[in-house]
Design a protein around this motif. Structure first.
Motif, PDB file in Angstrom:
ATOM      1  N   ALA A  22      -6.174   2.261   1.248  1.00  0.00           N
ATOM      2  CA  ALA A  22      -5.931   0.856   1.562  1.00  0.00           C
ATOM      3  C   ALA A  22      -4.874   0.333   0.597  1.00  0.00           C
ATOM      4  O   ALA A  22      -4.772   0.792  -0.538  1.00  0.00           O
ATOM      5  CB  ALA A  22      -7.223   0.057   1.429  1.00  0.00           C
ATOM      6  N   SER A  23      -4.101  -0.637   1.063  1.00  0.00           N
ATOM      7  CA  SER A  23      -3.024  -1.165   0.217  1.00  0.00           C
ATOM      8  C   SER A  23      -3.553  -1.680  -1.112  1.00  0.00           C
ATOM      9  O   SER A  23      -2.911  -1.503  -2.147  1.00  0.00           O
ATOM     10  CB  SER A  23      -2.240  -2.254   0.950  1.00  0.00           C
ATOM     11  OG  SER A  23      -3.090  -3.285   1.367  1.00  0.00           O
ATOM     12  N   LYS A  24      -4.755  -2.272  -1.125  1.00  0.00           N
ATOM     13  CA  LYS A  24      -5.283  -2.783  -2.399  1.00  0.00           C
ATOM     14  C   LYS A  24      -5.563  -1.643  -3.384  1.00  0.00           C
ATOM     15  O   LYS A  24      -5.433  -1.822  -4.583  1.00  0.00           O
ATOM     16  CB  LYS A  24      -6.517  -3.651  -2.177  1.00  0.00           C
ATOM     17  CG  LYS A  24      -7.742  -2.926  -1.684  1.00  0.00           C
ATOM     18  CD  LYS A  24      -8.902  -3.882  -1.522  1.00  0.00           C
ATOM     19  CE  LYS A  24     -10.145  -3.120  -1.076  1.00  0.00           C
ATOM     20  NZ  LYS A  24     -11.299  -3.985  -0.985  1.00  0.00           N
ATOM     21  N   MET A  25      -5.903  -0.461  -2.875  1.00  0.00           N
ATOM     22  CA  MET A  25      -6.126   0.686  -3.762  1.00  0.00           C
ATOM     23  C   MET A  25      -4.790   1.202  -4.323  1.00  0.00           C
ATOM     24  O   MET A  25      -4.706   1.584  -5.486  1.00  0.00           O
ATOM     25  CB  MET A  25      -6.851   1.809  -3.019  1.00  0.00           C
ATOM     26  CG  MET A  25      -8.269   1.443  -2.604  1.00  0.00           C
ATOM     27  SD  MET A  25      -9.319   0.979  -4.003  1.00  0.00           S
ATOM     28  CE  MET A  25      -9.385   2.501  -4.916  1.00  0.00           C
ATOM     29  N   ILE A  26      -3.773   1.217  -3.482  1.00  0.00           N
ATOM     30  CA  ILE A  26      -2.439   1.628  -3.944  1.00  0.00           C
ATOM     31  C   ILE A  26      -1.954   0.662  -5.022  1.00  0.00           C
ATOM     32  O   ILE A  26      -1.491   1.084  -6.090  1.00  0.00           O
ATOM     33  CB  ILE A  26      -1.443   1.665  -2.766  1.00  0.00           C
ATOM     34  CG1 ILE A  26      -1.878   2.690  -1.721  1.00  0.00           C
ATOM     35  CG2 ILE A  26      -0.029   1.964  -3.266  1.00  0.00           C
ATOM     36  CD1 ILE A  26      -1.121   2.606  -0.402  1.00  0.00           C
ATOM     37  N   ILE A  27      -2.111  -0.626  -4.763  1.00  0.00           N
ATOM     38  CA  ILE A  27      -1.671  -1.646  -5.717  1.00  0.00           C
ATOM     39  C   ILE A  27      -2.464  -1.550  -7.013  1.00  0.00           C
ATOM     40  O   ILE A  27      -1.905  -1.649  -8.106  1.00  0.00           O
ATOM     41  CB  ILE A  27      -1.750  -3.046  -5.071  1.00  0.00           C
ATOM     42  CG1 ILE A  27      -0.666  -3.154  -3.998  1.00  0.00           C
ATOM     43  CG2 ILE A  27      -1.633  -4.153  -6.108  1.00  0.00           C
ATOM     44  CD1 ILE A  27      -0.771  -4.366  -3.100  1.00  0.00           C
ATOM     45  N   SER A  28      -3.759  -1.297  -6.915  1.00  0.00           N
ATOM     46  CA  SER A  28      -4.591  -1.143  -8.111  1.00  0.00           C
ATOM     47  C   SER A  28      -4.115   0.029  -8.968  1.00  0.00           C
ATOM     48  O   SER A  28      -3.989  -0.089 -10.192  1.00  0.00           O
ATOM     49  CB  SER A  28      -6.049  -0.937  -7.694  1.00  0.00           C
ATOM     50  OG  SER A  28      -6.842  -0.651  -8.804  1.00  0.00           O
ATOM     51  N   GLU A  59      -7.364  -1.974  10.471  1.00  0.00           N
ATOM     52  CA  GLU A  59      -8.683  -2.405  10.919  1.00  0.00           C
ATOM     53  C   GLU A  59      -8.872  -3.827  10.409  1.00  0.00           C
ATOM     54  O   GLU A  59      -9.045  -4.031   9.204  1.00  0.00           O
ATOM     55  CB  GLU A  59      -9.774  -1.489  10.377  1.00  0.00           C
ATOM     56  CG  GLU A  59      -9.794  -0.116  11.014  1.00  0.00           C
ATOM     57  CD  GLU A  59     -10.958   0.719  10.542  1.00  0.00           C
ATOM     58  OE1 GLU A  59     -12.050   0.163  10.306  1.00  0.00           O
ATOM     59  OE2 GLU A  59     -10.767   1.939  10.403  1.00  0.00           O
ATOM     60  N   GLY A  60      -8.796  -4.777  11.318  1.00  0.00           N
ATOM     61  CA  GLY A  60      -8.865  -6.173  10.893  1.00  0.00           C
ATOM     62  C   GLY A  60      -7.662  -6.498  10.030  1.00  0.00           C
ATOM     63  O   GLY A  60      -6.526  -6.298  10.431  1.00  0.00           O
ATOM     64  N   ARG A  61      -7.953  -6.957   8.815  1.00  0.00           N
ATOM     65  CA  ARG A  61      -6.876  -7.313   7.885  1.00  0.00           C
ATOM     66  C   ARG A  61      -6.576  -6.190   6.893  1.00  0.00           C
ATOM     67  O   ARG A  61      -5.755  -6.353   5.994  1.00  0.00           O
ATOM     68  CB  ARG A  61      -7.263  -8.578   7.124  1.00  0.00           C
ATOM     69  CG  ARG A  61      -7.471  -9.759   8.062  1.00  0.00           C
ATOM     70  CD  ARG A  61      -7.998 -10.936   7.318  1.00  0.00           C
ATOM     71  NE  ARG A  61      -6.893 -11.874   7.103  1.00  0.00           N
ATOM     72  CZ  ARG A  61      -6.968 -12.925   6.341  1.00  0.00           C
ATOM     73  NH1 ARG A  61      -8.075 -13.175   5.661  1.00  0.00           N
ATOM     74  NH2 ARG A  61      -5.942 -13.734   6.220  1.00  0.00           N
ATOM     75  N   THR A  62      -7.255  -5.060   7.040  1.00  0.00           N
ATOM     76  CA  THR A  62      -7.080  -3.949   6.111  1.00  0.00           C
ATOM     77  C   THR A  62      -6.108  -2.923   6.674  1.00  0.00           C
ATOM     78  O   THR A  62      -6.300  -2.408   7.779  1.00  0.00           O
ATOM     79  CB  THR A  62      -8.435  -3.259   5.816  1.00  0.00           C
ATOM     80  OG1 THR A  62      -9.328  -4.233   5.281  1.00  0.00           O
ATOM     81  CG2 THR A  62      -8.265  -2.120   4.825  1.00  0.00           C
TER      82      THR A  62
END
Length: 121
Positions: A22-28, A59-62
């Protein structure tokens, strides 16, 4: 495919995962390695999608991203580009340059001889 150093750093995160991220994991992960702002990281991800190095599912906003090219493919392209740009595409001038400017160990020299023997045309 022309990938910048910053884009390559994003790709390293994804290749290391072996699973879509997920993009938030890449950014983290990138936050730990760089001082980039999240917007910059998202821009890099978007560029990689446009360059067809990454693809995604939604999936949705993810958004979950995965590599469309392997690290080996990317390194091969970068290496070929380097060889073409700096040595006219010829391996001999590059080898001469590095052999003349850096000391190599006996083990490295033996490995190089082995590789050259295996790749003779």
């Amino acid at each position: 495919m022309n990938i910048s150093d910053a884009e390559f750093e994003v790709m390293r995160v994804i290749w290391a995962s072996k699973e879509p991220l997920a993009s938030k994991m890449i950014i983290s992960e990138l936050t730990e390695r760089t001082d980039w702002k999240p917007k910059t990281m998202q821009t890099l991800i978007s560029r990689l999608v446009k360059k067809q190095a990454l693809d995604f599912t939604q999936e949705g906003r993810t958004y979950t991203y995965f590599a469309k090219v392997s690290e080996e493919q990317c390194l091969a392209e970068v290496s070929e580009g380097f060889l073409e740009q700096f040595f006219g595409g010829s391996l001999m001038p590059m080898l001469s340059h590095f052999a003349g400017s850096k000391k190599i160990s006996k083990e490295e020299a033996d490995l190089l001889r082995k590789l050259l023997d295996e790749n003779q045309s």
